[in-house]
Design an enzyme around this catalytic site. Structure first.
Site, PDB file in Angstrom:
ATOM      1  N   GLY A  95       5.656   3.656  -3.413  1.00 47.69           N
ATOM      2  CA  GLY A  95       4.378   4.367  -3.321  1.00 47.69           C
ATOM      3  C   GLY A  95       3.251   3.660  -4.072  1.00 47.69           C
ATOM      4  N   GLY A  96       2.112   3.557  -3.452  1.00 51.61           N
ATOM      5  CA  GLY A  96       0.914   3.062  -4.122  1.00 51.61           C
ATOM      6  C   GLY A  96       0.773   1.545  -4.193  1.00 51.61           C
ATOM      7  CB  VAL A  97       2.985  -1.371  -3.462  1.00 50.35           C
ATOM      8  CG1 VAL A  97       3.976  -1.036  -4.557  1.00 50.35           C
ATOM      9  CG2 VAL A  97       3.547  -1.016  -2.092  1.00 50.35           C
ATOM     10  CE  LYS A  99       4.248   2.862   1.635  1.00 48.41           C
ATOM     11  NZ  LYS A  99       4.076   3.042   0.203  1.00 48.41           N
ATOM     12  CB  THR A 100      -2.241   2.954   3.548  1.00 44.40           C
ATOM     13  OG1 THR A 100      -1.180   3.871   3.306  1.00 44.40           O
ATOM     14  CG2 THR A 100      -3.184   3.520   4.582  1.00 44.40           C
ATOM     15  CB  SER A 101      -4.557  -1.557   1.771  1.00 45.04           C
ATOM     16  OG  SER A 101      -4.864  -0.460   0.944  1.00 45.04           O
ATOM     17  CG  ASP A 123       1.242   9.620   3.646  1.00 46.74           C
ATOM     18  OD1 ASP A 123       1.587  10.718   3.207  1.00 46.74           O
ATOM     19  OD2 ASP A 123       0.633   8.761   2.964  1.00 46.74           O
ATOM     20  CG  ASN A 347      -1.684  -5.564  -2.457  1.00 42.40           C
ATOM     21  OD1 ASN A 347      -2.588  -6.403  -2.421  1.00 42.40           O
ATOM     22  ND2 ASN A 347      -1.917  -4.274  -2.293  1.00 42.40           N
TER      23      ASN A 347
END
Ligand SMILES: Nc1ncnc2c1ncn2[C@@H]1O[C@H](COP(=O)(O)OP(=O)(O)OP(=O)(O)O)[C@@H](O)[C@H]1O
Length: 410
Positions: A95-97, A99-101, A123, A347
């Site tokens: 979470g938060g790494v 992925k969405t970006s 999500d 990232n």
């Protein structure tokens, strides 16, 4: 200085803006420092053409030449973009790494390279809308404004998707049926039906089940003619633990639903009198059909995840020991499941700087250690390593995603 040089040397070619790391005072020193490693360093204008994404202060933007070589010969973006057959990319990680970006930036890049592209999120937090800075909610195709070629987003609410099947499962085993079957001496079958507890399972789902059902719903959409134009599908998948469960769930669901359907057939053929007890035969048939469809789609999802020709799972991580360890475990389990993985995005790497503050120096050392860990990790070292810098502003909106995509996807 030596460490900075090493980090700089391992960067893949990118341009970045870092007005916090490089102050106007030290930026010239940094330019000449970086110039000693790359003949391609330029000072560029802001990478974000949209007034909506303007940086707060004038930025210094540089390009640094790549010297990193992947252990395995993995083709780059040219290969990802070539061909008109449909391809799926699944972005996974902690979470938060980012992925969405990364998923959104890949979708923008596919669209800008001429592919009808669909980016999907299952999500419940709807981070795709946040990432594109556009409202993409609603569980249906929404056009994303900005890219050159059509890009659509689909945000599936996993809880809603689950509700559908909970009702279907409930219709396949009620207490009335059990009472009647007890009377007919068929109580054992009724008990077996009860033991499967699918309704209960759907009432209090384990993590990952929602995503599994949501993805199967996406597959249902993708089979329809309305979706046939899409040649690239990018999934912003669930966090690591959930994804892993999701991968093992299809087998489990297949068995559970398959058993229910078989039992139902057995019961129905045991005596025609039972049919009248089932009552509302049509409703029950619909429910059974729905379960059958869910089972079929789950099998499709499972197969899709393993199809090397059409699917690639990209792991996204950050350069910390914890994140790398988790990524290594993720790769191992994906391997076990025969899910094709070729790329690892690291990232939020600190950009090169001539004058590190104490905090940055320590942070950089930490990141270097994590990068070394990746290079020596048996699960991760064979993947194509893509390094993505930490930029000094949130990556939101199509111009920012394009900027990120040009760094990450080469
Ligand atoms: N390279 C980067 N530099 C600066 N900020 C970044 C970078 N990558 C991602 N971010 C920011 O980090 C935050 C989290 O990113 P993102 O939503 O892509 O992560 P995620 O892995 O999808 O999170 P979640 O698992 O919670 O969905 C966002 O605010 C995003 O803009």
């Amino acid at each position: 200085m030596e460490k900075t040089a090493a980090l700089n040397a391992s960067f893949t070619s990118y341009s970045l803006s870092f007005n916090k790391i490089l102050t106007p005072k030290n930026s010239m020193a940094a330019v000449s420092f970086l110039a000693s490693f790359s003949p391609r360093i330029h000072s560029l204008s802001s990478p974000f053409p949209s007034p909506a994404i303007k940086p707060k202060r004038p930025t210094n933007t540089f390009q640094v030449r790549s010297v990193a070589a992947p252990t395995e010969d993995v083709a780059g973006f040219d290969d990802m973009v070539s061909g008109t057959q449909r391809k799926y990319y699944m972005l996974g990680g902690k979470g938060g790494v980012g992925k969405t970006s990364c998923a959104a930036s890949l979708a923008v890049k596919f669209a800008n390279n001429g592919h009808h592209t669909l980016v999907v999120s299952t999500d419940p937090a709807h981070s795709l809308s946040d990432s594109f800075a556009q409202d993409l909610t609603g569980g249906m195709l929404v056009p994303v404004e900005g890219p050159d070629f059509p890009l659509f987003a689909l945000e599936i609410n996993p809880e809603k998707a689950r509700e559908e099947f909970r009702d279907a499962a409930k219709n396949n085993g009620g207490t009335g049926v059990k009472d009647f079957m007890d009377g007919m001496g068929l109580g054992m079958l009724a008990e077996q039906l009860g033991e499967l507890k699918l309704g209960e399972l759907l009432d209090t789902p384990p993590p990952g089940l929602d995503e599994a059902i949501a993805i199967s719903k996406v597959m249902q959409f993708l089979d329809s003619p309305q979706y046939s134009m899409f040649t690239r599908i990018v999934f912003d998948t669930a966090p690591t633990g959930h994804t892993l469960r999701l991968l093992s769930l299809p087998d489990f669901l297949d068995a559970s639903i398959g058993k229910i359907l078989k039992l139902r057939e057995k019961i129905a053929s045991a005596t025609s009198a039972i049919k009248s007890v089932f009552g509302q035969e049509e409703t029950r048939q619909n429910a059974a059909d729905k379960l059958e469809q869910l089972r079929e789609r789950m099998v499709k999802v499972r197969d899709l995840f393993r199809d090397t020709d059409s699917t690639e799972f990209v792991i996204v991580t950050i350069p910390t020991v914890m994140a790398v360890s988790e990524s290594s475990r993720l790769r191992a389990s994906l391997n076990k499941e025969n899910v094709p993985v070729r790329r690892l995005i690291v990232n939020q790497i600190l950009p090169p700087s001539a004058l590190d503050c104490k905090f940055c120096a320590v942070k950089r050392k930490d990141q270097m250690r994590a990068l070394d860990m990746i290079r020596n990790d048996p699960e991760l070292s064979s993947l194509k390593l893509i390094q993505s810098p930490l930029v000094d502003m949130e990556i939101r909106g199509v111009p920012a995603l394009k900027f990120m995509g040009d760094i990450v996807w080469k």
